[in-house]
Design a protein around this motif. Structure first.
Motif, PDB file in Angstrom:
ATOM      1  N   GLY A 159       0.768  -1.238   0.000  1.00 17.00           N
ATOM      2  CA  GLY A 159       0.000   0.000   0.000  1.00 17.00           C
ATOM      3  C   GLY A 159       0.794   1.281   0.000  1.00 17.00           C
ATOM      4  O   GLY A 159       0.238   2.347  -0.273  1.00 17.00           O
ATOM      5  N   LEU A 162       0.411   3.658  -2.882  1.00 22.09           N
ATOM      6  CA  LEU A 162      -0.781   4.499  -2.959  1.00 22.09           C
ATOM      7  C   LEU A 162      -0.555   5.892  -2.378  1.00 22.09           C
ATOM      8  O   LEU A 162      -1.412   6.767  -2.504  1.00 22.09           O
ATOM      9  N   TYR A 198      -3.549   5.985  -8.491  1.00 21.62           N
ATOM     10  CA  TYR A 198      -4.230   4.940  -7.717  1.00 21.62           C
ATOM     11  C   TYR A 198      -4.380   3.678  -8.566  1.00 21.62           C
ATOM     12  O   TYR A 198      -4.123   2.564  -8.087  1.00 21.62           O
ATOM     13  N   SER A 201      -0.929   2.007  -9.020  1.00 23.28           N
ATOM     14  CA  SER A 201      -0.479   1.413  -7.765  1.00 23.28           C
ATOM     15  C   SER A 201      -1.284   0.165  -7.435  1.00 23.28           C
ATOM     16  O   SER A 201      -0.725  -0.872  -7.033  1.00 23.28           O
ATOM     17  N   ALA A 202      -2.614   0.254  -7.583  1.00 23.57           N
ATOM     18  CA  ALA A 202      -3.481  -0.893  -7.289  1.00 23.57           C
ATOM     19  C   ALA A 202      -3.147  -2.074  -8.192  1.00 23.57           C
ATOM     20  O   ALA A 202      -3.185  -3.237  -7.754  1.00 23.57           O
ATOM     21  N   LEU A 206      -2.288  -5.569  -6.471  1.00 23.47           N
ATOM     22  CA  LEU A 206      -3.176  -6.704  -6.707  1.00 23.47           C
ATOM     23  C   LEU A 206      -2.469  -7.803  -7.491  1.00 23.47           C
ATOM     24  O   LEU A 206      -2.754  -8.997  -7.300  1.00 23.47           O
ATOM     25  N   ASN A 224      -1.684  -1.651   3.366  1.00 22.78           N
ATOM     26  CA  ASN A 224      -2.734  -1.953   2.391  1.00 22.78           C
ATOM     27  C   ASN A 224      -4.070  -1.312   2.750  1.00 22.78           C
ATOM     28  O   ASN A 224      -4.971  -1.234   1.910  1.00 22.78           O
ATOM     29  N   PHE A 227      -5.649   1.439   0.640  1.00 24.04           N
ATOM     30  CA  PHE A 227      -6.580   1.203  -0.461  1.00 24.04           C
ATOM     31  C   PHE A 227      -7.829   2.066  -0.297  1.00 24.04           C
ATOM     32  O   PHE A 227      -8.308   2.676  -1.256  1.00 24.04           O
ATOM     33  N   HIS A 228      -8.381   2.102   0.923  1.00 20.29           N
ATOM     34  CA  HIS A 228      -9.567   2.945   1.115  1.00 20.29           C
ATOM     35  C   HIS A 228      -9.194   4.357   1.570  1.00 20.29           C
ATOM     36  O   HIS A 228      -9.912   5.310   1.283  1.00 20.29           O
ATOM     37  N   VAL A 259     -15.118  -0.569  -0.502  1.00 21.10           N
ATOM     38  CA  VAL A 259     -13.692  -0.923  -0.441  1.00 21.10           C
ATOM     39  C   VAL A 259     -13.249  -1.020   1.014  1.00 21.10           C
ATOM     40  O   VAL A 259     -12.488  -1.922   1.393  1.00 21.10           O
ATOM     41  N   VAL A 263     -11.505  -4.380   2.608  1.00 20.86           N
ATOM     42  CA  VAL A 263     -10.142  -4.321   3.150  1.00 20.86           C
ATOM     43  C   VAL A 263     -10.130  -4.620   4.646  1.00 20.86           C
ATOM     44  O   VAL A 263      -9.297  -5.393   5.135  1.00 20.86           O
ATOM     45  N   THR A 297      -5.941   6.362   7.701  1.00 21.23           N
ATOM     46  CA  THR A 297      -7.008   5.941   6.787  1.00 21.23           C
ATOM     47  C   THR A 297      -8.366   5.940   7.468  1.00 21.23           C
ATOM     48  O   THR A 297      -9.369   6.341   6.870  1.00 21.23           O
TER      49      THR A 297
END
Length: 356
Positions: A159, A162, A198, A201-202, A206, A224, A227-228, A259, A263, A297
């Protein structure tokens, strides 16, 4: 004057701790500044109301965060002076993405300068300097993406990549806070590039987890959760800059919420597995700098949710505030305990050494 003196004392104290303990600041250490800043400005300010934070308590929290930011900058400067910058912060292409916390941390500090202390011109100057840092960061991140594609480092992606999105969208929030009129095309361009980063990176992250053989307890990284978090700050940037209307922001919030559920479900499974394998202490109550990303986050999702009406808004805000504060208290304790347990040898006048 009181706040200036307090800032100076806390800054000097933080620098002395770094020197005394010989702490090598992790590249992503500014995540602590990001987390404390968004908890102060986005969570407590919104939940308890403006009058609460116009008092001295809000300013003291902001001062503490600003002092930490300044101390980390000094530590980074020391690595440049000692010729260690490249080895500590640049050589590893994955670790290099952590420099994004420097941009995002500076953004939140610029916002605090402006909102808590009315530092208009100073905050604007900081925003311009931060934009220059962001350009450098994005350039080295593009190099990093290429290295991940061409080397085995790509198999370690997580992550932290991101942060390219987080840093970009943090500029949107900073600009729209300290400048009266930000061109719409600039806001739209930054948000677009943030979402593009994004996607890239994702894809790397993944791709790493799309293969069999990885262990959720050992291979799923703390970062990670960004992600959200990266989506939350993107949605907030869209809404605050006026790039999208409230209805469109509400649909985006729904996507972020989904998401978040996916996660954090993975995180709960990981939590159970780690406790089974490592026990309670080593499994979840051992300090790691990446743990600050969780507070950031969660706080960012809370802040985005505050501005978007939904059937579950009240539930998320009324429960989220206490979860975030609990996580923050635990993290502060783990951080202090980690510094206390860090034994380093300090030369004495008689030529002997003592651990401290």
């Amino acid at each position: 004057m009181f706040y200036i003196i307090l800032l100076g004392l806390l800054f000097i104290g933080a620098v002395l701790v770094i020197i005394r303990k010989k702490v090598n600041i992790h590249t992503a250490a500014m995540a602590a500044v990001m987390a404390l800043g968004i908890v102060t400005q986005g969570v407590l300010l919104n939940f308890f109301g403006l009058s609460f934070f116009l008092g001295s308590f809000g300013k003291i929290l902001s001062i503490a965060d600003l002092a930490l930011w300044m101390a980390i900058l000094v530590s980074i400067g020391m690595t440049i002076y000692r010729g260690e910058f490249k080895k500590l912060h640049y050589t590893n292409p994955i670790n290099r993405f952590g420099i994004g916390t420097w941009v995002a941390g500076t953004s939140i500090c610029g916002i605090m300068f402006f909102k808590q202390f009315g530092a208009g011109a100073e905050a604007q100057a900081l925003a311009i300097l931060n934009a220059g840092l962001w350009i450098i960061y994005i350039w080295i991140s593009l190099i990093g993406f290429k290295e991940l594609k061409d080397t085995s480092f790509g198999q370690q992606s997580h992550g932290v990549l991101l942060l390219t999105t987080v840093s970009t969208q943090s500029l949107v929030l900073l600009f729209n806070t300290v400048f009266a009129d930000v061109p719409g095309i600039l806001n739209a361009a930054l948000i677009f590039f943030g979402l593009l980063f994004y996607s890239v990176s994702a894809w790397f992250i993944l791709k790493r987890y799309a293969v069999r053989g990885w262990n959720i307890a050992k291979d799923w990284n703390n970062t990670n959760c960004i992600f959200h978090g990266a989506l939350s700050i993107s949605g907030l940037a869209m809404y605050k800059s006026g790039v999208v209307a409230h209805q469109a922001a509400a649909w985006f919030w729904l996507a972020v919420f989904l998401v978040f559920i996916v996660v954090e479900t993975i995180e709960i499974v990981r939590l159970v597995r780690r406790i089974r394998i490592y026990g309670l202490k080593e499994g979840i109550f051992t300090y790691d700098v990446t743990q600050w990303s969780r507070i950031f986050t969660f706080a960012m999702f809370f802040t985005f949710t505050f501005f978007i009406e939904s059937p579950v808004q009240a539930v998320i805000l009324n429960t989220g505030i206490w979860i975030i504060l609990m996580l923050l208290i635990v993290e502060l304790f783990l951080s202090a305990d980690s510094l206390r347990r860090k034994h380093v040898k300090v030369p004495l006048a008689l030529g002997k050494e003592s651990s401290g």
